[in-house]
Design a protein around this motif. Structure first.
Motif, PDB file in Angstrom:
ATOM      1  N   ALA B 331      98.366  84.977  14.790  1.00 54.48           N
ATOM      2  CA  ALA B 331      97.381  85.969  15.220  1.00 54.48           C
ATOM      3  C   ALA B 331      96.485  85.409  16.319  1.00 54.48           C
ATOM      4  N   VAL B 332      96.085  84.138  16.183  1.00 54.41           N
ATOM      5  CA  VAL B 332      95.179  83.572  17.194  1.00 54.41           C
ATOM      6  C   VAL B 332      95.914  83.409  18.518  1.00 54.41           C
ATOM      7  N   LEU B 333      97.215  83.116  18.467  1.00 49.44           N
ATOM      8  CA  LEU B 333      97.984  83.002  19.710  1.00 49.44           C
ATOM      9  C   LEU B 333      98.070  84.366  20.403  1.00 49.44           C
ATOM     10  N   GLU B 334      98.141  85.426  19.610  1.00 48.04           N
ATOM     11  CA  GLU B 334      98.145  86.780  20.173  1.00 48.04           C
ATOM     12  C   GLU B 334      96.788  87.093  20.812  1.00 48.04           C
ATOM     13  N   MET B 335      95.710  86.647  20.158  1.00 48.40           N
ATOM     14  CA  MET B 335      94.367  86.917  20.691  1.00 48.40           C
ATOM     15  C   MET B 335      94.157  86.271  22.055  1.00 48.40           C
ATOM     16  N   PRO B 345      87.068  78.622  23.077  1.00 52.63           N
ATOM     17  CA  PRO B 345      86.400  78.129  21.860  1.00 52.63           C
ATOM     18  C   PRO B 345      86.003  79.242  20.902  1.00 52.63           C
ATOM     19  N   VAL B 346      85.532  80.362  21.453  1.00 48.29           N
ATOM     20  CA  VAL B 346      85.103  81.470  20.594  1.00 48.29           C
ATOM     21  C   VAL B 346      86.290  82.035  19.826  1.00 48.29           C
ATOM     22  N   ILE B 347      87.425  82.175  20.524  1.00 50.99           N
ATOM     23  CA  ILE B 347      88.590  82.765  19.869  1.00 50.99           C
ATOM     24  C   ILE B 347      89.102  81.844  18.770  1.00 50.99           C
ATOM     25  N   ILE B 348      89.154  80.539  19.072  1.00 49.05           N
ATOM     26  CA  ILE B 348      89.620  79.611  18.033  1.00 49.05           C
ATOM     27  C   ILE B 348      88.677  79.688  16.840  1.00 49.05           C
ATOM     28  N   ALA B 349      87.369  79.676  17.114  1.00 51.21           N
ATOM     29  CA  ALA B 349      86.412  79.695  16.003  1.00 51.21           C
ATOM     30  C   ALA B 349      86.475  81.009  15.242  1.00 51.21           C
ATOM     31  N   SER B 350      86.853  82.109  15.924  1.00 44.01           N
ATOM     32  CA  SER B 350      86.742  83.421  15.286  1.00 44.01           C
ATOM     33  C   SER B 350      87.698  83.602  14.117  1.00 44.01           C
ATOM     34  N   ILE B 351      88.778  82.822  14.049  1.00 48.81           N
ATOM     35  CA  ILE B 351      89.661  82.978  12.884  1.00 48.81           C
ATOM     36  C   ILE B 351      89.223  82.068  11.744  1.00 48.81           C
ATOM     37  N   ASP B 352      88.099  81.379  11.923  1.00 48.85           N
ATOM     38  CA  ASP B 352      87.603  80.458  10.894  1.00 48.85           C
ATOM     39  C   ASP B 352      88.678  79.430  10.547  1.00 48.85           C
ATOM     40  N   PRO B 353      89.087  78.627  11.516  1.00 45.82           N
ATOM     41  CA  PRO B 353      90.226  77.744  11.261  1.00 45.82           C
ATOM     42  C   PRO B 353      89.869  76.581  10.345  1.00 45.82           C
ATOM     43  N   CYS B 354      90.813  76.205   9.533  1.00 47.22           N
ATOM     44  CA  CYS B 354      90.684  74.987   8.750  1.00 47.22           C
ATOM     45  C   CYS B 354      92.017  74.270   8.884  1.00 47.22           C
ATOM     46  N   ILE B 355      92.059  73.337   9.814  1.00 42.82           N
ATOM     47  CA  ILE B 355      93.338  72.735  10.170  1.00 42.82           C
ATOM     48  C   ILE B 355      93.857  71.856   9.038  1.00 42.82           C
ATOM     49  N   SER B 356      92.938  71.278   8.276  1.00 44.41           N
ATOM     50  CA  SER B 356      93.390  70.410   7.192  1.00 44.41           C
ATOM     51  C   SER B 356      94.154  71.187   6.137  1.00 44.41           C
ATOM     52  N   CYS B 357      93.758  72.459   5.930  1.00 48.57           N
ATOM     53  CA  CYS B 357      94.509  73.315   5.019  1.00 48.57           C
ATOM     54  C   CYS B 357      95.904  73.545   5.554  1.00 48.57           C
ATOM     55  N   THR B 358      95.949  73.735   6.884  1.00 46.15           N
ATOM     56  CA  THR B 358      97.142  74.279   7.519  1.00 46.15           C
ATOM     57  C   THR B 358      98.318  73.330   7.499  1.00 46.15           C
ATOM     58  N   ASP B 359      98.028  72.043   7.683  1.00 48.37           N
ATOM     59  CA  ASP B 359      99.102  71.126   8.026  1.00 48.37           C
ATOM     60  C   ASP B 359      99.978  70.752   6.851  1.00 48.37           C
TER      61      ASP B 359
END
Lengths: 148, 395
Positions: B331-335, B345-359
């Motif tokens: 979704a963020v890549l689409e944004m 930076p705003v777009i990355i922050a807007s999905i409330d990312p938590c990279i540690s969860c993701t990996d």
């Protein structure tokens, strides 16, 4: 490093003691320690009152704050970031993971601690580290610098 | 003008966590974006197979340092499903209470980070100061600021006195006026609106198509919140309003987060009103299964999916985690498409990312050429060989 006693070196030492700039790099942490590092900058703890400022680039930083066990992907980046920092540079291993690998020790891509890649000056244990402990470690590091 | 590729990350001023984005730019506009994850990969899924179920609880908690309770809940619920345990009501209320407090601290944290990304550091400092109130409560209730370790199979480890619960109510209610201020500020502050309005558009259809979850999906008008749509714990006994915004932009996501804060306060009040007396845990068996279970838990960032395969021993046979941020990366890549470079930076922050969860996933590709390091055929052959040699299973 040879000890110099000229005016310029005294000036840089004074500046370094009163305003150490830190860089934060997540070497594969769970985010717990990272948030606590940020927490130390916010009003409750406010380490900026000691002149400590979070910088975004390694070239401006005196102290590298590493959180997390180093994994295969971040090991190379960690070394590169360490090399980009100007000397003298100091490294704090923040959290049990950064000290020894912690709960992730033995996982297939974990290097079991920051000191497997780069030299570490202070270890702060805790899962996650409390902001108070981070401030204490930085204060101790400054005391160590003062004595040097 | 020719297209230019720029790489952002893994250590970059615009990022708080290690992730790598490659943007293809036409002047200042983003044509396409690609993400590379794995900088915080720790091999937790494989690590789960080493230890027993109780040890697994501590490992799942450390998937993420922000929503640690959510991950541990998803794990515990999955294991309890296979153990066929009847968890006491009081324990379930305590679990939900911790979960909602975690949502409060996570959303306050996000509001601060989002404000910081638009250069509004005052709000960053305000919201993190308010967050400390919640952190104090969590520390008082669990003994630790982040990894609470309050769950155990069949219940919770700690019981609370009436004074403690009253303290929770008083402290949480004291934050209410602050939360209203954050909502009010977002609707009236022109500089804030200018940076968030119409930034990072994710249409309703795209959000469904790309499988966005949590506040990201709800900001695009997709009604998905498992506290309402697929209830767990005691959420069916509580009145939970799903917060959905139709704006489809970063502003809508901000509104979802801010309004969910107030909603979480209401839920905490209900929990404190309805919490019954009684035991807080039951005995649990050491061995689990055989069987499989899938759990969904509404973490602050969205839907956590945990899959457990048990073979009847005291260790999980296979464990799989799908954290909310991984679902939100497409979704963020689409944004990013057709956005301005300054809005990254705003777009990355807007999905409330938590990279540690993701990996969670291992990328089997060559770092430099991008070609798969292993073809599908080789991968199948490898996995069959691995299981034949190590577990005696013939493929």
């Amino acid at each position: 490093m040879t000890v110099k006693t000229g005016f310029l070196s005294r000036l840089t030492k004074w500046a370094r003691l009163h305003s150490p700039w830190v860089l934060h790099f997540n070497t594969g942490a769970c985010n717990g320690c990272d948030i606590e590092i940020l927490d130390a900058l916010t009003p409750r703890y406010d380490i900026e009152r000691f002149g400590i400022k979070l910088k975004a680039t390694p070239r401006h930083a005196d102290i590298l704050l590493c959180s997390g066990p180093v994994n295969n992907q971040s090991a190379k980046r960690l070394r590169r970031i360490y090399e980009q920092m100007p000397s003298p540079k100091f490294v704090l291993a923040i959290g049990t993971c950064a000290c020894s690998g912690g709960v992730f020790r033995g996982c297939y891509n974990i290097h079991a601690g920051v000191d497997t890649e780069i030299p570490v000056d202070a270890y702060i244990a805790g899962c996650p580290v409390k902001p108070e402990a981070i401030i204490d470690a930085v204060a101790k590091l400054i005391a160590k610098l003062e004595a040097a | 003008m020719s297209l230019v590729n720029i790489s952002v990350g893994p250590q970059h001023p615009a990022l708080k966590e290690p992730i790598n984005f490659t943007f293809t730019l036409d002047g200042e506009n983003i044509v396409s974006a690609d993400a590379r994850i794995g900088y915080a990969h720790r091999g937790i899924e494989k690590g789960m197979e080493r230890g027993n179920y109780v040890q697994g609880m501590f490992l799942t908690e450390r998937i993420c340092g922000i929503c640690s309770h959510a991950h541990s809940m998803a794990y515990v619920l999955g294991v309890e499903k296979l153990m066929q345990l009847e968890v006491p009501k009081r324990a379930q209320y305590i679990r939900a209470l911790l979960g909602e407090l975690e949502r409060l601290h996570s959303h306050l944290l996000w509001i601060g980070v989002a404000a910081h990304e638009v250069g509004f550091d005052t709000i960053f400092m305000y919201s993190w100061k308010d967050r400390e109130v919640v952190m104090d409560l969590l520390e008082e209730l669990s003994g630790n600021r982040v990894n609470y370790a309050v769950n155990i199979f069949g219940g919770v480890k700690r019981d609370y006195t009436k004074e403690q619960l009253d303290n929770v109510r008083a402290k949480v209610l004291s934050l209410k006026s602050r939360m209203k201020y954050y909502i009010d500020m977002a609707t009236h502050e022109p500089s804030f609106i200018a940076r968030f309005r119409d930034v990072g558009m994710l249409s309703h259809n795209k959000a469904i198509e790309l499988g966005a979850v949590g506040p990201t999906a709800r900001g695009s008008g997709v009604p998905v919140d498992h506290r309402v749509t697929d209830t767990f714990l005691i959420y069916d006994e509580l009145k939970v309003n799903m917060i959905v915004e139709e704006g489809c932009d970063a502003m809508a996501r901000y509104d979802v987060h801010a309004r969910e804060l107030l909603e979480a306060v209401k839920i905490i009040e209900q929990i404190l009103d309805q919490i019954p007396e009684g035991p807080i845990s039951v005995k649990y068996p050491r061995k689990v299964g055989p069987g499989e279970s899938i759990t969904r838990y509404e973490a602050p960032r969205g839907e956590d999916v945990h899959y457990l395969m048990a073979d009847g021993s005291d260790k999980p046979f296979r464990y799989k985690v799908r954290a909310p941020t991984l679902a939100n990366i497409p979704a963020v890549l689409e944004m990013f498409k057709n956005s301005h470079m300054a809005d990254i930076p705003v777009i990355i922050a807007s999905i409330d990312p938590c990279i540690s969860c993701t990996d969670r996933a291992v990328l089997l590709a060559d770092v430099y050429t991008g070609k798969p390091a292993m073809s599908w055929k080789e991968l199948v052959a490898y996995s069959n060989r691995y299981y034949a040699e190590n577990h005696g299973i013939k493929g």
